[in-house]
Design an enzyme around this catalytic site. Structure first.
Site, PDB file in Angstrom:
ATOM      1  N   CYS A 195       0.816  -1.215   0.000  1.00 33.00           N
ATOM      2  CA  CYS A 195       0.000   0.000   0.000  1.00 33.00           C
ATOM      3  C   CYS A 195       0.849   1.266   0.000  1.00 33.00           C
ATOM      4  O   CYS A 195       0.396   2.306  -0.466  1.00 33.00           O
ATOM      5  CB  CYS A 195      -0.922   0.018   1.223  1.00 33.00           C
ATOM      6  SG  CYS A 195      -2.145  -1.288   1.217  1.00 33.00           S
ATOM      7  N   ARG A 241      -4.800   5.734  -2.204  1.00 31.79           N
ATOM      8  CA  ARG A 241      -5.201   4.326  -2.108  1.00 31.79           C
ATOM      9  C   ARG A 241      -5.573   3.963  -0.670  1.00 31.79           C
ATOM     10  O   ARG A 241      -6.585   3.287  -0.436  1.00 31.79           O
ATOM     11  CB  ARG A 241      -4.069   3.438  -2.598  1.00 31.79           C
ATOM     12  CG  ARG A 241      -4.426   1.955  -2.548  1.00 31.79           C
ATOM     13  CD  ARG A 241      -3.249   1.077  -2.888  1.00 31.79           C
ATOM     14  NE  ARG A 241      -3.660  -0.326  -2.975  1.00 31.79           N
ATOM     15  CZ  ARG A 241      -2.840  -1.340  -3.103  1.00 31.79           C
ATOM     16  NH1 ARG A 241      -1.545  -1.121  -3.155  1.00 31.79           N
ATOM     17  NH2 ARG A 241      -3.293  -2.567  -3.193  1.00 31.79           N
TER      18      ARG A 241
END
Length: 552
Positions: A195, A241
């Site tokens: 991530c 994100r």
């Protein structure tokens, strides 16, 4: 036309491609098993999922570039046998060692110097230089060592976590953060490497460099600025994100956040990044144009920019000889590849000694010496970075145990044991520092740990003081890998490599003791308490499991 006249070109064509077929078979023997293992291993994880995509794009770009050079008459036949042979030997040695000892960046990365060496052997330096970007682009497919990724990724993850928390707080969501763990409503999210890590930065950097190479700007200043700006672009895209994943989890639940929509958020990262790269490129172009207009300098038209002056073509080579390869040279290259594969198989470790055959809970005593196990009122810091169902770089252990012990004076020590049957270069024991920092702790007072086992063996480890808000935790630990007790990541890698070259697959265990104190001045007494506890534990387990905690 006679039959002989019609069949001769076909025979000549077969003779033309036969040497390259031998080279292709050698490449398949080397890298087909490796790439299958990578696809089943690190390339199947989000951390390195970009690897096969980069490899495919690089191969396509290499084919397009070769065709372009052929049409422009820029493929030369000036072989460099010495340089090509040395680079080829280096690649074969890297593959053999990397494949045998599971050093993935050497195993996969050896493809690049291998291709460079073949081009040097057949075409020479100038043609190889014209293909430089394809070889450079392949670097982004190579899996980086996990210890390097952890070291460089941690600041990125903490920064992205902080930025995501700040944005969610601005949007009035109930959010809190501890290190790289974000709590939103009733849910907790761990900001993992995929991530907000170095690998996504590398992928986006590759995407940006490919974009610049295809657009072919003539200004090196503009290209350099765009390459540098990819770092904040990656940070911004990763933050978007994490925010999107947090909102998906908050509204739709944990299953949605970890399911299909999790993959969608990954695609969103690249769409956002690509949009930012194109937007920044347009902004830079506008600045350059405005600056030129302000200075009164005429800007070249797009056609002139996109079609730079062609360099004088080299001496032309006959078409039937352009891709010709001598059969003896091809056979020699293929033989070297097969020898490299055989060497890797011969050097691969096969002997494995299993010290631990049962779960910790079945043989680690709840009472020993002056200590007895009690229910812990405190949450221990995990030994792995995140939960997992199988062994991976994030979850490298086969068995773990966490208990709290107390002595007659009421002093408590928290014990953590983590064991792995196989220690590999990229899936090995994590030093506790990584896990503590990931949970939001700051580490101070780092110093070596030295104590004596029951038989007088010297035990070498480390200790440090971890702080997170009001929680102050002195920690002592050591790591055993096979028959050694390395201190630090480099020492661990060296130990695994040494034992692998001896034909042995090393196991490993992390032994960690920690306590909670209210004041920094109490850390010294806590270290002494932990030392006594660990010595008593080692003496108790030596009888039933010799060689488990320290080398036998």
């Amino acid at each position: 036309m006679s039959i002989e006249q019609t069949t001769y070109p076909l025979q000549q064509r077969h003779a033309h491609w036969m040497p390259w077929l031998l080279v292709a078979l050698g490449l398949a023997a080397m890298y087909l098993p490796s790439f299958i293992d990578l696809l089943r291993g690190v390339w199947s994880s989000e951390r390195n999922a970009h690897g096969p995509i980069v490899l495919l794009v690089a191969c396509c770009y290499l084919g397009v570039r070769v065709r372009q050079l052929r049409e422009e008459g820029l493929i030369e036949r000036r072989p460099a046998p010495l340089a090509g042979g040395l680079v080829l030997l280096l690649a074969l040695a890297c593959f053999a060692l990397g494949r045998a000892q599971t050093v993935l960046f050497m195993e996969a990365g050896s493809l690049i110097p291998l291709l460079v060496g073949i081009v040097l052997l057949v075409y020479g330096v100038r043609t190889c230089r014209r293909l430089w970007f394809a070889f450079f682009f392949m670097l982004f497919m190579v899996p980086l060592p996990a210890s390097v990724v952890d070291l460089l990724t941690q600041p990125l993850k903490i920064g992205v976590s902080h930025a995501a928390e700040y944005l969610l707080r601005l949007m009035a969501y109930p959010v809190a953060r501890s290190g790289v763990v974000i709590t939103i409503g009733p849910y907790q999210l761990l900001v993992a490497d995929a991530c907000a890590g170095l690998n996504s930065l590398f992928t986006l950097e590759a995407l940006g460099l490919l974009y610049m190479n295809l657009v072919r700007h003539p200004s090196w200043l503009r290209n350099s600025l765009l390459a540098l700006l990819i770092v904040p672009v990656s940070f911004t895209a990763n933050t978007v994100r994490v925010v999107v994943l947090a909102l998906i989890t908050y509204y739709l639940g944990d299953a949605a956040g970890q399911g299909f929509l999790h993959g969608f958020a990954g695609m969103l990262l690249f769409f956002v990044a690509l949009g930012l790269i194109i937007g920044l490129d347009s902004l830079l172009r506008w600045i350059v144009v405005r600056h030129a207009q302000w200075r009164g300098v005429a800007m070249p038209r797009a056609s002139a920019v996109s079609a730079p002056a062609r360099k004088p073509a080299p001496i032309p080579v006959r078409e039937d000889r352009l891709f010709a390869l001598h059969l003896p040279l091809a056979a020699l290259v293929m033989a070297g590849m097969l020898v490299s594969v055989a060497t890797a198989h011969a050097l691969a470790p096969h002997e494995q000694t299993t010290v631990k055959t049962a779960p910790f809970s079945t043989f680690v005593p709840e009472r020993f010496g002056d200590w007895r196990a009690v229910p812990s009122p405190y949450l221990q810091i995990g030994t792995a970075l995140q939960e997992g169902t199988g062994r991976s770089a994030e979850q490298p252990y086969d068995d773990e145990l966490a208990r709290t012990y107390v002595n007659r004076r009421g002093e408590q020590v928290m014990l953590a044991l983590a064991y792995a049957h196989e220690q590999m270069q990229d899936v090995k024991i994590h030093p506790p520092e990584v896990c503590y920092v990931a949970q939001g702790f700051t580490l101070t007072d780092r110093q070596p740990l030295t104590l004596r086992a029951a038989d007088g063996t010297a035990i070498e480890g480390r200790r440090f003081l971890a702080r997170n808000g009001d929680r102050l935790e002195p920690v002592s630990y050591w790591v055993r890998i096979g028959d050694a007790m390395p201190v630090g990541g480099l020492a661990a890698r060296t130990t695994i490599f040494r034992q692998g070259m001896q034909g042995r697959i090393a196991d490993g265990i992390l032994v960690r003791a920690s306590s909670l104190v209210s004041d920094r001045a109490d850390a010294g007494a806590a270290y002494e308490l932990q030392q006594r506890f660990l010595q008593d534990l080692e003496a108790a387990l030596r009888k039933s499991k010799p060689g488990l905690l320290v080398p036998a």
